[in-house]
Design a protein around this motif. Structure first.
Motif, mmCIF file in Angstrom:
data_model
loop_
_atom_site.group_PDB
_atom_site.id
_atom_site.type_symbol
_atom_site.label_atom_id
_atom_site.label_comp_id
_atom_site.label_asym_id
_atom_site.label_seq_id
_atom_site.Cartn_x
_atom_site.Cartn_y
_atom_site.Cartn_z
ATOM 1 N N GLU A 11 -3.644 2.007 -4.489
ATOM 2 C CA GLU A 11 -2.817 2.893 -3.682
ATOM 3 C C GLU A 11 -3.458 3.241 -2.345
ATOM 4 N N THR A 13 0.836 -1.194 0.000
ATOM 5 C CA THR A 13 0.000 0.000 0.000
ATOM 6 C C THR A 13 0.876 1.250 0.000
ATOM 7 N N GLN A 14 0.298 2.357 -0.392
ATOM 8 C CA GLN A 14 1.063 3.588 -0.551
ATOM 9 C C GLN A 14 1.720 4.031 0.754
#
Length: 286
Positions: free
Chosen positions: A120, A58-59
Motif C-alpha cells: 500500500e 499503489t494506495q
C-alpha cells in the motif's frame, strides 16, 4: 497435484465462453495489456494462462504494476523456437492518463516475472518468477522500491513459501499479510490459497486457508473485506472449470475485530502470527 486437465478444459471453453467477473466484484480487475489506456478494464480468462490478474495500484492511485508476455528467442540453440516470456512493467498516472510505461529488470533476461503486487505504501513489490535460483518452477520474490522509483535486489521468500512446484498470484494485504496460490503442498486440489506474514526481512510459515476458501479446483486469489465480513475468491470452480468470483462469509472475533472463516482457524492463525523466519539471501541483482 496437476492442472493439466484444467488447462485442457480452459483451452476448449475459452474459445466459446466470455467471462465477466466484474459484475458483482468489489475488486479492481484491470487488463494488463491496455493499462495505459484504461485502468478499469477487467482481469480476464486466457486460454494459455488461465486467470490473468488485475494490475496492482499503489494506495495513492499514481503508480501501477502489471505483467505482459512477449515472444523471445532463447539465448542458446541456433534452431530453437521463440518462447513466451513474462515481463513486469510500471506505469504512472499523469493528468488522468497512464503513461511513462517502463519495463522493470526484476529478473535476468530470458527468465519470466509476472503477477506483481505492490504494498500500500509503494515500498515493496512482490512477484512470481522462474529465474535461476528458484526452489521449483515459479517462486514468490520481493524487491524494495526506493523513493526515486529504482528497485533493490530481488529476494526469494524461501522454503517457508516456495516449493518444487508453482507459487503464483501474490497479493499483499494490510502491508504485511501476503496471500498467494501454490500447487506444491498437500491441499484440496489444484492451486490452493495460502497466507504468510512478511515483515521487513522475516516471514511466517505458510498457512493453507482451509476448505471453506479452497476447493478441488484452482483457487487463484483472495481479497478480504473486513467491514462486510466477507472475502472474495477468484477460482475456476465454476461449471466446466469456468473462472468466477466466489463470496465467502466470515464471522468477527469478539475482541479485536479480526475475521476468520466459519469453523476454520487457518486464516485467523495467519492474521495473528509473528514473523520470525528470514527469507533467503540475494537471488538477483541487475
Amino acid at each position: 497435484m496437476t492442472r493439466s486437465l484444467t488447462y485442457i478444459s480452459t483451452l476448449i471453453i475459452g474459445l466459446f465462453y466470455i467471462i465477466n467477473v466484474a459484475a458483482q466484484n468489489p475488486m479492481k480487475f484491470e487488463n494488463t495489456i491496455a493499462v495505459a489506456e484504461d485502468a478499469n478494464t477487467n482481469g480476464h480468462l486466457s486460454t494459455l494462462e488461465g486467470y490473468i490478474p488485475s494490475m496492482s495500484v499503489t494506495q495513492d492511485g499514481k503508480t501501477a504494476y502489471f505483467s505482459k508476455t512477449s515472444e523471445q528467442k532463447p539465448l542458446y540453440g541456433l534452431f530453437s523456437k521463440k518462447e513466451r516470456v513474462h515481463e513486469i512493467y510500471r506505469a504512472e498516472k499523469i493528468n488522468g492518463k497512464w503513461t511513462n510505461i517502463t519495463k522493470l529488470d526484476v529478473c535476468p533476461k530470458y527468465a519470466s516475472a509476472k503477477h506483481p503486487t505492490v504494498s500500500e505504501d509503494g515500498s515493496r513489490l512482490f512477484f512470481a518468477s522462474n529465474m535461476k535460483g528458484s526452489y521449483g518452477k515459479y517462486d514468490i520474490y520481493v524487491t524494495d522500491i526506493n523513493t526515486d522509483g529504482s528497485l533493490g535486489v530481488s529476494k526469494n521468500l524461501g522454503p517457508k513459501v516456495n516449493t518444487k512446484e508453482d507459487e503464483l498470484y501474490p497479493n499483499i494485504y494490510n502491508s504485511t499479510l501476503l496471500f498467494f496460490a501454490s500447487e506444491g503442498r498437500d491441499g484440496f486440489g489444484g492451486l490452493d490459497l495460502y497466507a504468510t506474514q512478511v515483515v521487513q526481512n522475516t516471514l511466517t510459515p505458510s498457512v493453507n486457508l482451509g476448505s471453506h476458501i479452497n476447493s478441488s479446483r484452482d483457487d487463484y486469489s483472495i481479497q478480504l473485506d473486513i467491514e462486510k465480513g466477507e472475502s472474495y475468491v477468484v477460482s475456476n470452480r465454476g461449471l466446466n472449470h469456468t473462472i468466477e468470483q466466489v463470496t465467502i462469509s466470515y464471522r468477527r472475533q469478539p475482541m479485536d475485530g479480526s475475521v476468520v472463516a466459519y469453523n476454520d482457524k487457518n486464516l485467523d492463525a495467519a492474521l495473528t502470527a509473528e514473523a520470525s523466519h528470514k527469507y533467503t539471501s540475494t537471488s538477483f541483482e541487475d
